[in-house]
Design a protein around this motif. Structure first.
Motif, mmCIF file in Angstrom:
data_model
loop_
_atom_site.group_PDB
_atom_site.id
_atom_site.type_symbol
_atom_site.label_atom_id
_atom_site.label_comp_id
_atom_site.label_asym_id
_atom_site.label_seq_id
_atom_site.Cartn_x
_atom_site.Cartn_y
_atom_site.Cartn_z
ATOM 1 N N GLY A 48 0.775 -1.242 0.000
ATOM 2 C CA GLY A 48 0.000 0.000 0.000
ATOM 3 C C GLY A 48 0.802 1.285 0.000
ATOM 4 N N VAL A 49 1.507 1.560 -1.119
ATOM 5 C CA VAL A 49 2.172 2.862 -1.281
ATOM 6 C C VAL A 49 1.108 3.897 -1.655
ATOM 7 C CG1 VAL A 49 3.775 4.167 -2.763
ATOM 8 C CG2 VAL A 49 4.311 1.805 -2.142
ATOM 9 N N SER A 50 1.009 5.004 -0.902
ATOM 10 C CA SER A 50 0.084 6.057 -1.357
ATOM 11 C C SER A 50 0.795 7.406 -1.421
ATOM 12 C CB SER A 50 -1.177 6.115 -0.502
ATOM 13 O OG SER A 50 -0.829 6.165 0.833
ATOM 14 N N PRO A 51 0.797 8.000 -2.619
ATOM 15 C CA PRO A 51 1.508 9.261 -2.824
ATOM 16 C C PRO A 51 0.901 10.394 -1.996
ATOM 17 C CG PRO A 51 0.098 8.770 -4.698
ATOM 18 C CD PRO A 51 0.050 7.568 -3.807
ATOM 19 N N VAL A 52 1.758 11.330 -1.572
ATOM 20 C CA VAL A 52 1.284 12.458 -0.760
ATOM 21 C C VAL A 52 1.314 13.713 -1.634
ATOM 22 C CG1 VAL A 52 1.712 13.816 1.330
ATOM 23 C CG2 VAL A 52 2.289 11.376 1.293
ATOM 24 N N SER A 53 0.139 14.154 -2.080
ATOM 25 C CA SER A 53 0.094 15.299 -3.010
ATOM 26 C C SER A 53 -1.177 16.117 -2.831
ATOM 27 C CB SER A 53 0.162 14.769 -4.454
ATOM 28 O OG SER A 53 -0.941 13.899 -4.670
ATOM 29 N N ASP A 54 -1.808 15.988 -1.654
ATOM 30 C CA ASP A 54 -3.115 16.621 -1.442
ATOM 31 C C ASP A 54 -3.043 18.135 -1.279
ATOM 32 O OD1 ASP A 54 -1.693 16.398 0.874
ATOM 33 O OD2 ASP A 54 -3.359 15.672 2.112
ATOM 34 N N TYR A 55 -1.844 18.705 -1.302
ATOM 35 C CA TYR A 55 -1.647 20.141 -1.068
ATOM 36 C C TYR A 55 -1.631 20.943 -2.376
ATOM 37 C CZ TYR A 55 2.741 18.103 -2.380
ATOM 38 O OH TYR A 55 3.667 17.373 -3.059
ATOM 39 N N LEU A 56 -1.707 20.267 -3.524
ATOM 40 C CA LEU A 56 -1.583 20.995 -4.796
ATOM 41 C C LEU A 56 -2.822 21.867 -5.025
ATOM 42 C CD1 LEU A 56 -0.094 18.261 -7.149
ATOM 43 C CD2 LEU A 56 1.090 20.167 -6.062
ATOM 44 N N ALA A 57 -2.577 23.114 -5.403
ATOM 45 C CA ALA A 57 -3.697 24.046 -5.573
ATOM 46 C C ALA A 57 -3.448 24.918 -6.802
ATOM 47 C CB ALA A 57 -3.832 24.911 -4.321
ATOM 48 N N GLY A 58 -4.454 25.692 -7.174
ATOM 49 C CA GLY A 58 -4.329 26.643 -8.296
ATOM 50 C C GLY A 58 -3.905 25.929 -9.572
ATOM 51 N N ASP A 59 -2.891 26.520 -10.244
ATOM 52 C CA ASP A 59 -2.426 25.980 -11.527
ATOM 53 C C ASP A 59 -1.867 24.567 -11.403
ATOM 54 O OD1 ASP A 59 -2.952 28.365 -12.533
ATOM 55 O OD2 ASP A 59 -0.872 28.985 -12.930
ATOM 56 N N LEU A 60 -1.456 24.192 -10.184
ATOM 57 C CA LEU A 60 -0.798 22.893 -10.008
ATOM 58 C C LEU A 60 -1.792 21.748 -9.808
ATOM 59 C CD1 LEU A 60 2.219 23.788 -7.684
ATOM 60 C CD2 LEU A 60 2.078 23.793 -10.163
ATOM 61 N N ALA A 61 -3.024 22.079 -9.452
ATOM 62 C CA ALA A 61 -3.990 21.027 -9.089
ATOM 63 C C ALA A 61 -4.209 20.042 -10.232
ATOM 64 C CB ALA A 61 -5.304 21.660 -8.655
ATOM 65 N N GLY A 62 -4.148 20.546 -11.475
ATOM 66 C CA GLY A 62 -4.419 19.697 -12.636
ATOM 67 C C GLY A 62 -3.358 18.640 -12.872
ATOM 68 N N ALA A 63 -2.166 18.801 -12.266
ATOM 69 C CA ALA A 63 -1.085 17.822 -12.481
ATOM 70 C C ALA A 63 -1.239 16.605 -11.573
ATOM 71 C CB ALA A 63 0.266 18.473 -12.225
ATOM 72 N N ARG A 64 -2.189 16.677 -10.639
ATOM 73 C CA ARG A 64 -2.398 15.549 -9.721
ATOM 74 C C ARG A 64 -3.320 14.535 -10.395
ATOM 75 N NH1 ARG A 64 -5.740 14.253 -4.863
ATOM 76 N NH2 ARG A 64 -4.254 13.341 -3.384
ATOM 77 N N ARG A 65 -2.790 13.341 -10.629
ATOM 78 C CA ARG A 65 -3.596 12.316 -11.292
ATOM 79 C C ARG A 65 -4.635 11.762 -10.310
ATOM 80 N NH1 ARG A 65 0.504 8.169 -14.226
ATOM 81 N NH2 ARG A 65 0.063 7.102 -12.269
ATOM 82 N N PRO A 66 -5.654 11.080 -10.825
ATOM 83 C CA PRO A 66 -6.663 10.527 -9.912
ATOM 84 C C PRO A 66 -6.053 9.599 -8.854
ATOM 85 C CG PRO A 66 -7.418 10.403 -12.186
ATOM 86 C CD PRO A 66 -6.011 10.909 -12.242
#
Ligand SMILES: Cc1cc2nc3c(=O)[nH]c(=O)nc-3n(C[C@H](O)[C@H](O)[C@H](O)COP(=O)(O)OP(=O)(O)OC[C@H]3O[C@@H](n4cnc5c(N)ncnc54)[C@H](O)[C@@H]3O)c2cc1C
Length: 372
Positions: free
Chosen positions: A237-255
């Motif tokens: 169970g590896v889970s990436p930590v990326s819940d802080y991305l906002a604004g222009d960066l939010a779109g780079a976070r994959r589902p």
């Protein structure tokens, strides 16, 4: 609000794991580096399973950040919101950045990775799990990937008489992308030290106790085999930590939570925001690859800062792995060799010293502390 220096560009590196510490260190001479990390100390989690089985390793794998950087600084805090050019910490503090490197890695169930920011609390948790392990008679490890195999080996090395069952839904150990002969060799060594392998064995239900809790339980597999144990750990169970991305960066976070990067390791659609290590889509999830990506990201930021040279592209690596089974056993698949790594080679590369020397050096610690 901290303002960037006018003299040198400000690089904010978020996350002080393997990717973050190396990026920060590589850029320390050319930029005003700020490394943001919530934990008290760097955790060398590559050796966390050894420290669980042998507590004398604990102080050697928690390394203080204070001597990592010569001119940059480390801020203890958690990035709560990251936009291009600006990082907002959970404390509310805002940091302006000319360049941002996202290196927040991944979470993994305890005991493989620490789930607390306080070193004191983390040590307490490891000590409690060690005591539970010492008292347990039968241990169930759910997940026969590299972590499950390594943990089985550590338990058997410390307590050879303890019964260990290593179970997986898959029909082999390690994972699909590795060589069949490597998997066969690992199965052979595990069986030789008395680890009971239960492959292609999905459980009907999760164990009723919490992982690491010392209490008798029985679970059954889909095919009806019953397994009794008094302790279990989740080893997947590896889970990436990326819940802080906002604004222009939010779109780079994959589902799935990983951050999409370009071949230059820039975050998709960004020139001055990069991502490296487990959190990025660049490669497989390994500390060695996180370091390689850190080097490339730092080189690309340096090129952008100085105007010298072209940006370099990252090449993902062929499957490489070293799996220790206790301090003296294991096998692996190393680049440049058609043969499997021998147990002796694995012990040399990882099993004996668990790579602590290289990290102590990076953190300016010459004689690592030890503890009885
Ligand atoms: C038991 C075990 C053994 C392993 N053995 C090996 C091995 O032998 N060789 C190998 O190459 N790999 C190994 N790995 C894999 C390796 O540990 C990972 O690939 C590595 O940790 C990735 O480094 P990273 O810097 O990307 O992320 P991490 O090490 O996960 O570091 C991320 C950091 O970011 C911080 N962070 C998280 N969120 C925030 C936030 N919002 N703000 C600021 N900071 C934040 C975290 O506190 C953490 O310190 C092993 C893994 C495990 C679990």
């Amino acid at each position: 609000m901290s303002e960037p220096s006018r003299a040198r560009p400000a690089v904010v590196v978020i996350g002080g794991g393997y990717a973050g510490i190396n990026t920060a260190k590589f850029l320390d001479d050319v930029a005003d580096v700020v490394l943001v990390e919530p934990k008290d100390d760097f955790v060398h989690n590559v050796a966390s399973l050894r420290a669980l089985a042998d507590l004398s390793w604990l102080p050697r794998i928690y390394l203080p950040y204070d001597r990592l950087l010569a001119s940059g600084r480390v801020i203890q805090g958690r990035a709560a919101k990251v936009e291009a050019g600006r990082v907002t910490l959970a404390s509310g503090e805002e940091i302006q950045a000319d360049y941002i490197v996202l290196a927040t890695g991944s979470d993994y169930p305890f005991p493989a990775k620490s789930d607390t920011d306080s070193t004191g609390a983390a040590h307490g948790k490891v000590r409690a799990a060690h005591a539970a392990l010492a008292a347990a008679r039968r241990v169930l490890l759910v997940g026969a990937g590299p972590v499950g195999i390594e943990l089985a080996g550590e338990i058997k090395a410390a307590w050879p008489g303890k019964h260990v069952t290593l179970l997986d839904v898959a029909d082999d150990v390690l994972g699909a992308r590795f060589r069949d002969d490597l998997k066969a060799e690992l199965r052979r060594q595990l069986t030789a030290i008395g680890v009971e392998l239960m492959l292609a064995s999905p459980l009907r239900q999760a164990p009723p106790t919490a992982p690491g809790e010392l209490k008798d339980f029985t679970v059954s597999t889909e095919s009806g085999t019953e397994i009794s144990a008094d302790l279990w750990f989740r080893c997947y169970g590896v889970s990436p930590v990326s819940d802080y991305l906002a604004g222009d960066l939010a779109g780079a976070r994959r589902p799935d939570g990983f951050i999409e990067v370009t071949p230059f390791l820039q975050v998709a659609g960004q020139d001055r925001v990069f991502a490296a290590g487990d959190v990025s889509t660049a490669d497989h999830k390994m500390a060695g690859l996180a370091r390689r990506q850190a080097e490339l990201v730092a080189g690309n930021i340096r090129a952008l800062i100085t105007g010298d040279g072209e940006l370099s592209s990252y090449q993902s690596s062929p499957p490489v792995i070293i799996v220790p089974i206790g301090p003296e056993g294991g096998s692996g698949q190393l680049p440049g060799s058609d043969d499997l790594a021998t147990a002796e080679r694995v012990a040399e590369v990882k099993g004996r010293e668990m790579m602590v020397g290289r990290y102590s050096e990076l953190f300016g610690i010459t004689a690592p502390a030890s503890e009885g």
